[in-house]
Design a protein around this motif. Structure first.
Motif, PDB file in Angstrom:
ATOM      1  N   LEU A   1     -62.957  -5.781  53.193  1.00 61.72           N
ATOM      2  CA  LEU A   1     -63.508  -5.752  51.841  1.00 61.72           C
ATOM      3  C   LEU A   1     -64.379  -6.972  51.557  1.00 61.72           C
ATOM      4  CD1 LEU A   1     -63.393  -3.942  49.329  1.00 61.72           C
ATOM      5  CD2 LEU A   1     -61.487  -5.330  48.505  1.00 61.72           C
ATOM      6  N   ALA A   2     -64.007  -8.116  52.107  1.00 66.28           N
ATOM      7  CA  ALA A   2     -64.772  -9.342  51.869  1.00 66.28           C
ATOM      8  C   ALA A   2     -66.179  -9.279  52.442  1.00 66.28           C
ATOM      9  CB  ALA A   2     -64.024 -10.544  52.465  1.00 66.28           C
ATOM     10  N   ASP A   3     -66.423  -8.329  53.357  1.00 67.19           N
ATOM     11  CA  ASP A   3     -67.745  -8.208  53.973  1.00 67.19           C
ATOM     12  C   ASP A   3     -68.747  -7.487  53.072  1.00 67.19           C
ATOM     13  OD1 ASP A   3     -66.657  -9.390  56.237  1.00 67.19           O
ATOM     14  OD2 ASP A   3     -66.204  -7.469  57.200  1.00 67.19           O
ATOM     15  N   TYR A   4     -68.291  -6.944  51.957  1.00 64.72           N
ATOM     16  CA  TYR A   4     -69.157  -6.096  51.126  1.00 64.72           C
ATOM     17  C   TYR A   4     -69.179  -6.621  49.686  1.00 64.72           C
ATOM     18  CZ  TYR A   4     -68.333  -3.177  55.194  1.00 64.72           C
ATOM     19  OH  TYR A   4     -68.226  -2.726  56.478  1.00 64.72           O
ATOM     20  N   GLN A   5     -69.736  -7.809  49.527  1.00 64.77           N
ATOM     21  CA  GLN A   5     -69.747  -8.459  48.221  1.00 64.77           C
ATOM     22  C   GLN A   5     -70.534  -7.664  47.181  1.00 64.77           C
ATOM     23  OE1 GLN A   5     -67.973 -11.224  47.398  1.00 64.77           O
ATOM     24  NE2 GLN A   5     -67.074 -11.088  49.438  1.00 64.77           N
ATOM     25  N   ALA A   6     -71.701  -7.153  47.560  1.00 66.24           N
ATOM     26  CA  ALA A   6     -72.518  -6.395  46.608  1.00 66.24           C
ATOM     27  C   ALA A   6     -71.796  -5.130  46.164  1.00 66.24           C
ATOM     28  CB  ALA A   6     -73.861  -6.046  47.240  1.00 66.24           C
ATOM     29  N   ALA A   7     -71.189  -4.435  47.117  1.00 67.95           N
ATOM     30  CA  ALA A   7     -70.484  -3.190  46.793  1.00 67.95           C
ATOM     31  C   ALA A   7     -69.281  -3.454  45.902  1.00 67.95           C
ATOM     32  CB  ALA A   7     -70.045  -2.491  48.079  1.00 67.95           C
ATOM     33  N   THR A   8     -68.494  -4.475  46.226  1.00 64.80           N
ATOM     34  CA  THR A   8     -67.298  -4.755  45.433  1.00 64.80           C
ATOM     35  C   THR A   8     -67.667  -5.191  44.009  1.00 64.80           C
ATOM     36  OG1 THR A   8     -67.185  -7.010  46.336  1.00 64.80           O
ATOM     37  CG2 THR A   8     -65.883  -5.323  47.426  1.00 64.80           C
ATOM     38  N   ALA A   9     -68.753  -5.941  43.868  1.00 66.44           N
ATOM     39  CA  ALA A   9     -69.186  -6.358  42.531  1.00 66.44           C
ATOM     40  C   ALA A   9     -69.544  -5.147  41.688  1.00 66.44           C
ATOM     41  CB  ALA A   9     -70.385  -7.308  42.638  1.00 66.44           C
TER      42      ALA A   9
END
Length: 417
Positions: free
Chosen positions: A315-323
């Motif tokens: 999950l930490a690899d997808y900052q834009a998606a998680t935001a």
């Protein structure tokens, strides 16, 4: 504060019910990571490779071709130098196409940063041809996740399925045709199919046909500068240029139209008001701001729409998606070690009583997150069990779709028996 948790079985029940629902419009969004899940033998027989590389691999291959070209080496080096001057490291091939096209718009007779209009035009054409050579390939005869997707669509065509992709290749088309799944991609004709915006807008396409929308163009889309017509063809004709990757710049109207219409189909799908809709994304890391904007705006306009983004890494690899997911309750980002669901970020933890068989290979029990058994957890069966989601791998997702046909989700009337 206790760490948030998400139950893998609860998520699987939801996704199975979604795929089973009779009155739900289902869409699939295939990103650049999908072809990496299909492996073919290497040319030297030393093992296997992805049938098409990811964007970084594609960039490296095109770079090698251009740097070795006697005709294009000098202008290509001049282009590369502009990124170094602007302190932009490791630009992708799409970033290079964007820059070429932005320079070409203002080049005039004087040129831009040492590159003439003609050189920029030639670089655009040659890079697109180089991309076409890399991504032109045929699916192997063995079953692939593309075949699994086509088979699922073939068995669940009411209502029709819509497929969106940012990929230039024709792997989806090959799988659909091999499985004899009828589809419409915006082009009409046989000898030299032409783009027909009216056929899309009139919505007179047979209901049993699936829809395929290629948001970044395709290796068989061509634009004729003389007639200003866009058509689909594998034949290279003088005066025709490939329509690969929209630059979001000042194309003339006829050349921009396919891109605009395709992304409008994505918006229209998610904003559908007559029936609930669900979009499943795979192989897409939310790196295109224009597509992200279309997805998020449409989800906000239709609170009943659901979007599931299956991610390969952590999950930490997808900052834009998680935001984006933390700001939109109907966008779920589902990674290997955790997820953002209903704006809540948390790790995957199964109830201690969960039967591993019910996870169907979509999740793996990995007690300490590194694949090693934890003795403390083994002696305390009441403790939640950490899991790793595997559906972010397009290959595994294809297997899930194959297995799904024989699975009846609890409470779903539309599951295959």
């Amino acid at each position: 504060m206790a760490e948030e948790r998400h139950d893998p079985l609860q998520f699987l029940t939801q996704i199975r019910q979604t795929l089973s629902a009779d009155k739900l419009s289902i869409g699939f969004f295939l990103g650049a990571g999908c072809p990496c899940a299909v492996h073919v033998p290497k040319e030297d027989g030393s093992g296997e490779r992805a049938i098409i590389p990811d964007i970084r691999g594609l960039t490296n291959q095109v770079h090698a071709t251009m740097a070795a070209s006697d005709a294009f080496k000098t202008p290509y080096e001049a282009l590369t130098k502009t990124f170094a001057e602007d302190e932009i490291a490791d630009p992708t091939i799409e970033a290079k196409l964007n820059r070429i096209r932005s320079f070409r718009e203002v080049a005039g007779k004087a040129g831009v940063r040492g590159l003439s209009f003609d050189q920029l035009n030639d670089l655009d054409r040659e890079i697109c041809q180089s991309i076409r050579k890399v991504v032109t390939c045929s699916l192997p005869a063995k079953p692939t996740p593309y075949h699994a997707l086509a088979s699922f669509i073939d068995g669940h065509r009411s209502p029709f399925t819509e497929i969106f992709t940012t990929n230039y290749d024709v792997l989806v088309e090959q799988a659909l045709e091999e499985r004899r799944v009828p589809y419409f991609d915006g082009f009409v004709g046989s000898s030299r199919p032409f783009f027909d915006q009216r056929a899309i807008e009139d919505k007179e396409i047979p209901k049993r046909w699936s829809r395929l929308w290629k948001l970044h163009g395709s290796i068989n889309w061509r634009y004729n500068k003389t007639t200003k017509a866009v058509f689909r063809s594998d034949n290279s004709d003088d005066g025709d240029e490939l329509l690969i990757h929209p630059s979001h710049l000042k194309y003339d109207e006829s050349r921009r139209m396919p891109y605009f219409v395709m992304i409008d189909r994505l918006r229209g799908f998610l904003r559908h008001s007559e029936r609930p809709v669900a979009l499943i994304l795979t192989g897409y890391s939310f790196g295109d701001e224009h597509i992200n904007e279309a997805i998020v705006e449409s989800l906000k306009a239709n609170a009943s729409a659901a979007c599931f983004a299956l991610q390969f890494g952590k999950l930490a690899d997808y900052q834009a998606a998680t935001a984006l997911a933390k700001d939109n309750a109907n966008l779920s980002v589902l990674a290997s070690d955790g997820a953002v669901i209903r704006r809540r970020a948390g790790v995957w933890l199964a109830n201690p009583t969960t039967d591993v068989a019910t996870l169907g290979g979509a999740f793996e029990i990995v007690e300490d997150g590194d694949g090693k058994k934890d003795a403390a957890d083994a002696s305390a069966p009441e403790a939640p069990r950490p899991c790793r989601m595997t559906l972010g791998d397009f290959k595994r997702f294809g297997e899930f779709l194959d297995e799904f046909s024989g699975f009846s989700a609890p409470g779903s009337a539309g599951a295959s028996q």
